[in-house]
Design a protein around this motif. Structure first.
Motif, PDB file in Angstrom:
ATOM      1  N   ALA A 367       0.764  -1.226   0.118  1.00 26.56           N
ATOM      2  CA  ALA A 367       0.225  -0.012   0.016  1.00 26.56           C
ATOM      3  C   ALA A 367       1.063   1.248  -0.126  1.00 26.56           C
ATOM      4  O   ALA A 367       1.855   1.360   0.547  1.00 26.56           O
ATOM      5  CB  ALA A 367      -1.016  -0.021   1.205  1.00 26.56           C
ATOM      6  N   VAL A 368       0.461   2.253  -0.552  1.00 20.24           N
ATOM      7  CA  VAL A 368       1.184   3.487  -0.745  1.00 20.24           C
ATOM      8  C   VAL A 368       0.326   4.520  -0.311  1.00 20.24           C
ATOM      9  O   VAL A 368      -0.871   4.922  -1.319  1.00 20.24           O
ATOM     10  CB  VAL A 368       1.623   3.736  -2.142  1.00 20.24           C
ATOM     11  CG1 VAL A 368       2.441   5.092  -2.357  1.00 20.24           C
ATOM     12  CG2 VAL A 368       2.676   2.712  -2.587  1.00 20.24           C
ATOM     13  N   VAL A 369       0.451   5.117   0.773  1.00 23.59           N
ATOM     14  CA  VAL A 369      -0.409   6.171   1.186  1.00 23.59           C
ATOM     15  C   VAL A 369       0.118   7.582   1.117  1.00 23.59           C
ATOM     16  O   VAL A 369       1.400   7.675   1.699  1.00 23.59           O
ATOM     17  CB  VAL A 369      -0.826   5.676   2.716  1.00 23.59           C
ATOM     18  CG1 VAL A 369      -1.727   7.028   3.272  1.00 23.59           C
ATOM     19  CG2 VAL A 369      -1.231   4.551   2.960  1.00 23.59           C
ATOM     20  N   GLY A 370      -0.593   8.508   0.562  1.00 23.01           N
ATOM     21  CA  GLY A 370       0.023   9.823   0.163  1.00 23.01           C
ATOM     22  C   GLY A 370       0.345  10.654   1.388  1.00 23.01           C
ATOM     23  O   GLY A 370      -0.094  10.366   2.331  1.00 23.01           O
ATOM     24  N   ASP A 371       0.761  11.970   1.001  1.00 20.20           N
ATOM     25  CA  ASP A 371       0.969  12.996   2.330  1.00 20.20           C
ATOM     26  C   ASP A 371      -0.103  13.525   2.764  1.00 20.20           C
ATOM     27  O   ASP A 371      -1.418  13.510   2.009  1.00 20.20           O
ATOM     28  CB  ASP A 371       1.671  14.306   1.749  1.00 20.20           C
ATOM     29  CG  ASP A 371       2.966  13.820   1.078  1.00 20.20           C
ATOM     30  OD1 ASP A 371       3.668  12.613   1.543  1.00 20.20           O
ATOM     31  OD2 ASP A 371       3.636  14.784   0.467  1.00 20.20           O
ATOM     32  N   ASP A 372      -0.412  13.673   4.105  1.00 17.46           N
ATOM     33  CA  ASP A 372      -1.518  14.464   4.819  1.00 17.46           C
ATOM     34  C   ASP A 372      -2.945  13.445   4.501  1.00 17.46           C
ATOM     35  O   ASP A 372      -3.780  14.205   4.847  1.00 17.46           O
ATOM     36  CB  ASP A 372      -1.738  15.727   4.094  1.00 17.46           C
ATOM     37  CG  ASP A 372      -0.647  16.617   3.993  1.00 17.46           C
ATOM     38  OD1 ASP A 372      -0.182  16.861   5.072  1.00 17.46           O
ATOM     39  OD2 ASP A 372      -0.379  16.937   2.884  1.00 17.46           O
ATOM     40  N   VAL A 373      -2.581  12.179   4.366  1.00 13.69           N
ATOM     41  CA  VAL A 373      -3.857  11.322   4.452  1.00 13.69           C
ATOM     42  C   VAL A 373      -4.225  10.996   5.940  1.00 13.69           C
ATOM     43  O   VAL A 373      -3.305  10.849   6.727  1.00 13.69           O
ATOM     44  CB  VAL A 373      -3.436   9.948   3.561  1.00 13.69           C
ATOM     45  CG1 VAL A 373      -4.566   8.910   4.167  1.00 13.69           C
ATOM     46  CG2 VAL A 373      -3.392  10.297   2.032  1.00 13.69           C
ATOM     47  N   ARG A 374      -5.368  10.958   6.055  1.00 12.97           N
ATOM     48  CA  ARG A 374      -6.032  10.534   7.259  1.00 12.97           C
ATOM     49  C   ARG A 374      -6.965   9.187   7.051  1.00 12.97           C
ATOM     50  O   ARG A 374      -7.864   9.145   6.577  1.00 12.97           O
ATOM     51  CB  ARG A 374      -7.167  11.636   7.947  1.00 12.97           C
ATOM     52  CG  ARG A 374      -6.390  13.030   8.317  1.00 12.97           C
ATOM     53  CD  ARG A 374      -5.522  12.948   9.332  1.00 12.97           C
ATOM     54  NE  ARG A 374      -4.692  14.055   9.688  1.00 12.97           N
ATOM     55  CZ  ARG A 374      -3.415  14.569   9.246  1.00 12.97           C
ATOM     56  NH1 ARG A 374      -2.895  13.472   8.447  1.00 12.97           N
ATOM     57  NH2 ARG A 374      -3.076  15.488   9.481  1.00 12.97           N
ATOM     58  N   ALA A 375      -6.419   8.219   7.852  1.00  7.57           N
ATOM     59  CA  ALA A 375      -7.022   6.909   7.824  1.00  7.57           C
ATOM     60  C   ALA A 375      -7.811   6.454   9.162  1.00  7.57           C
ATOM     61  O   ALA A 375      -7.000   6.656  10.108  1.00  7.57           O
ATOM     62  CB  ALA A 375      -6.028   5.894   7.206  1.00  7.57           C
ATOM     63  N   ASP A 376      -8.758   6.164   9.182  1.00  5.10           N
ATOM     64  CA  ASP A 376      -9.761   5.830  10.251  1.00  5.10           C
ATOM     65  C   ASP A 376      -9.074   4.563  10.993  1.00  5.10           C
ATOM     66  O   ASP A 376      -8.476   3.740  10.310  1.00  5.10           O
ATOM     67  CB  ASP A 376     -11.018   5.678   9.985  1.00  5.10           C
ATOM     68  CG  ASP A 376     -12.053   7.107   9.970  1.00  5.10           C
ATOM     69  OD1 ASP A 376     -10.966   8.145   9.991  1.00  5.10           O
ATOM     70  OD2 ASP A 376     -12.931   6.956   9.615  1.00  5.10           O
ATOM     71  N   ALA A 377      -9.413   4.448  12.270  1.00  2.00           N
ATOM     72  CA  ALA A 377      -9.171   3.432  13.075  1.00  2.00           C
ATOM     73  C   ALA A 377      -9.587   2.005  12.333  1.00  2.00           C
ATOM     74  O   ALA A 377     -10.649   2.121  11.969  1.00  2.00           O
ATOM     75  CB  ALA A 377      -9.491   3.529  14.550  1.00  2.00           C
TER      76      ALA A 377
END
Length: 394
Positions: A367-377
Motif C-alpha cells: 500500500a502507498v499512502v500519500g501525504d496528509d492522508v487521514r486513515a480511520d482506526a
C-alpha cells in the motif's frame, strides 16, 4: 577554474515521480537511506576520490539541497550550484554546467551510489585524451537500465529501453568523463523531446569515439519505492556507510531489542519492550512507542510509531503517525507504478509525510499512502491512496 584534483558535476535536478509520495516535498537525491540523503553518499564518494570541487545541477525543490550542503565545507569540498530550471533531460542538465567548467570533468547522477574507485578511475583516464568515458558495470537485471554494448574498450551503443532479448548484463553505470567538447556535441545532438546524455553518446559512439571504463564495485540505484529499502539495507550492512549518530538526547526504554543492523539518529525515543531489527534506519526525533516492532524499514524524522504497532518492509515519511496496534504487514507485494505492474517486490507499504494511520489499521500488499492522508482506526488499505484523502471505515 580547472585544478589538478578535477571537477565533478553531479546531476541533482530531477523530481523522481516514481518515488511519490516521498518526492512530493523533497527532490529525489534528498530521499534518505541509512539516515542520510542519497546525494550525500554520492558527494562522499567524490570527496574520497580526491576531487574537491563539485558543481551541483539543481532544479526541483532545490532549496532542500542548497540548505543541506551549502558550500560543501562540511564534506571537505567546494560546492557551486547551477540551475536547470526545467527538467529537459540529462544532456540538457550537463549543458547547464558549461559556464562552471573549463577543463575535463567527471559527471555523476545524484541518486546513484558508487564507490570512490569509480570516480577516480574516470578522473585518471580523463588525463589520457578527449574521448568521452562511460563506466560500465554488470547487474542482474540489465533490462531495467541502459544496456551498454561493448567492442573491446569501445562503447558501441547505450540502449536505454531494450526490446527483445538482451545479450549482455553490462549497463551504463552513470559515471562519465568529458572534456569541454561535450557541450558542442550535446548542442548538435538531433533528438526529439528531452535531451538525454545517452543520445549524444550514441551519436559519438557511431563514430567510435566513446571509451568504456569497467567497474565492478558498489552500484546502488533507487528507481522505485522498494529500492529505498534495498539500498538502505546495503548501506547499513556496510559499516563504512552506516553509522549511528551520537547518542545525544536518545531515550531507550527497558527490555528494548535493537539488532546490530539498525542505525539510530539522535533524539530517538524507543519505548519499553520495543523491537527494532532487519536493516532499519530510524531518523532524528522519531518515537517508537512501547511494544512496537519495526523491521527492515526506513523511518524519516519526527515520525511516531504507536504502541504495539508492527511495521515491516516499510518507508514511513516525515512527521507521519502510525496508530496503536496498526500493522504494515510486509513481505512480497505487487505494486503498480504508472502503467507498470511490479510483482514480488519487497514492500510492505509507504506512508507519506504528515499522514496519520489510525489505531488497528492495516496496510497490506505494498500500500502507498500519500501525504496528509487521514486513515480511520481499523481500516484496511491495500492500494494507492492519493495525498490529502480521508480513508473511512465501511
Amino acid at each position: 577554474m580547472a585544478d589538478e584534483s578535477g571537477t565533478a558535476v553531479i546531476l541533482a535536478a530531477g523530481e523522481g515521480r516514481r518515488l511519490e509520495p516521498l518526492t512530493n516535498r523533497r527532490p529525489k537525491p534528498m530521499v534518505p537511506v541509512a539516515n542520510r540523503p542519497l546525494l550525500e553518499h554520492v558527494i562522499e564518494a567524490v570527496a574520497a576520490a580526491g576531487i574537491d570541487r563539485i558543481v551541483l545541477v539543481v532544479g526541483y525543490k532545490q532549496e532542500r539541497i542548497r540548505n543541506h550542503f551549502r558550500d560543501g565545507d562540511d564534506w571537505g569540498v567546494t560546492i557551486e550550484y547551477v540551475e536547470q530550471s526545467t527538467q529537459l533531460g540529462t544532456g540538457h542538465a550537463v549543458l547547464q554546467a558549461e559556464s562552471a567548467v573549463d577543463g575535463p570533468f567527471v559527471v555523476l547522477n545524484g541518486d546513484r551510489i558508487v564507490d570512490a574507485e569509480a570516480v577516480s578511475a574516470v578522473r585518471d583516464r580523463l588525463r589520457d585524451g578527449d574521448a568521452p568515458l562511460v563506466t560500465v558495470t554488470a547487474v542482474e537485471s540489465p533490462r531495467d537500465y541502459g544496456v551498454a554494448r561493448i567492442d573491446g574498450d569501445r562503447v558501441t551503443e547505450i540502449d536505454e529501453k531494450p526490446e527483445g532479448a538482451v545479450d549482455t548484463n553490462r549497463i551504463n553505470a552513470g559515471v562519465y568523463g568529458f572534456s569541454p567538447a561535450i557541450f558542442d556535441a550535446i548542442r548538435s545532438t538531433n533528438t526529439p523531446g528531452e535531451l538525454a546524455i545517452t543520445a549524444t553518446l550514441n551519436e559519438l559512439a557511431e563514430r567510435g569515439a566513446v571509451t568504456g571504463v569497467s567497474y565492478d564495485g558498489r552500484w546502488l540505484d533507487v528507481s522505485n519505492l522498494w529500492d529505498v529499502l534495498t539500498v538502505n539495507a546495503a548501506l547499513i550492512h556496510d559499516s563504512d556507510h552506516a553509522r549511528d549518530a551520537p547518542a545525544a538526547g536518545r531515550r531507550v526504554g527497558e527490555r528494548v531489542t535493537i539488532a546490530d543492523d539498525v542505525v539510530l539518529a539522535g533524539n530517538v525515543r524507543v519505548g519499553p519492550n520495543a523491537t527494532l531489527s532487519g536493516a532499519t534506519a530510524i531518523a532524528s526525533n522519531v518515537t517508537v512507542a512501547a511494544n512496537a516492532v519495526v523491521e527492515n524499514s526506513v523511518v524519516l524524522p519526527d515520525a511516531v510509531i504507536g504502541p504495539g504497532a508492527v511495521v515491516r518492509d516499510a518507508v514511513v515519511a516525515g512527521n507521519a503517525r502510525i496508530g496503536p496496534n496498526a500493522t504494515v504487514v510486509g513481505g512480497a507485494s505487487t505494486v503498480v507504478v504508472g502503467d507498470a505492474v511490479h510483482r514480488d517486490v519487497t514492500l510492505g507499504g509507504v506512508v507519506g509525510d504528515n499522514a496519520t494511520i489510525g489505531g488497528g489499521a492495516t496496510l497490506t500488499d505494498g500500500a502507498v499512502v500519500g501525504d496528509d492522508v487521514r486513515a480511520d482506526a481499523g481500516v484496511v488499505i491495500d492500494g494507492r491512496v492519493e495525498s490529502g484523502a480521508v480513508v473511512r471505515r465501511g
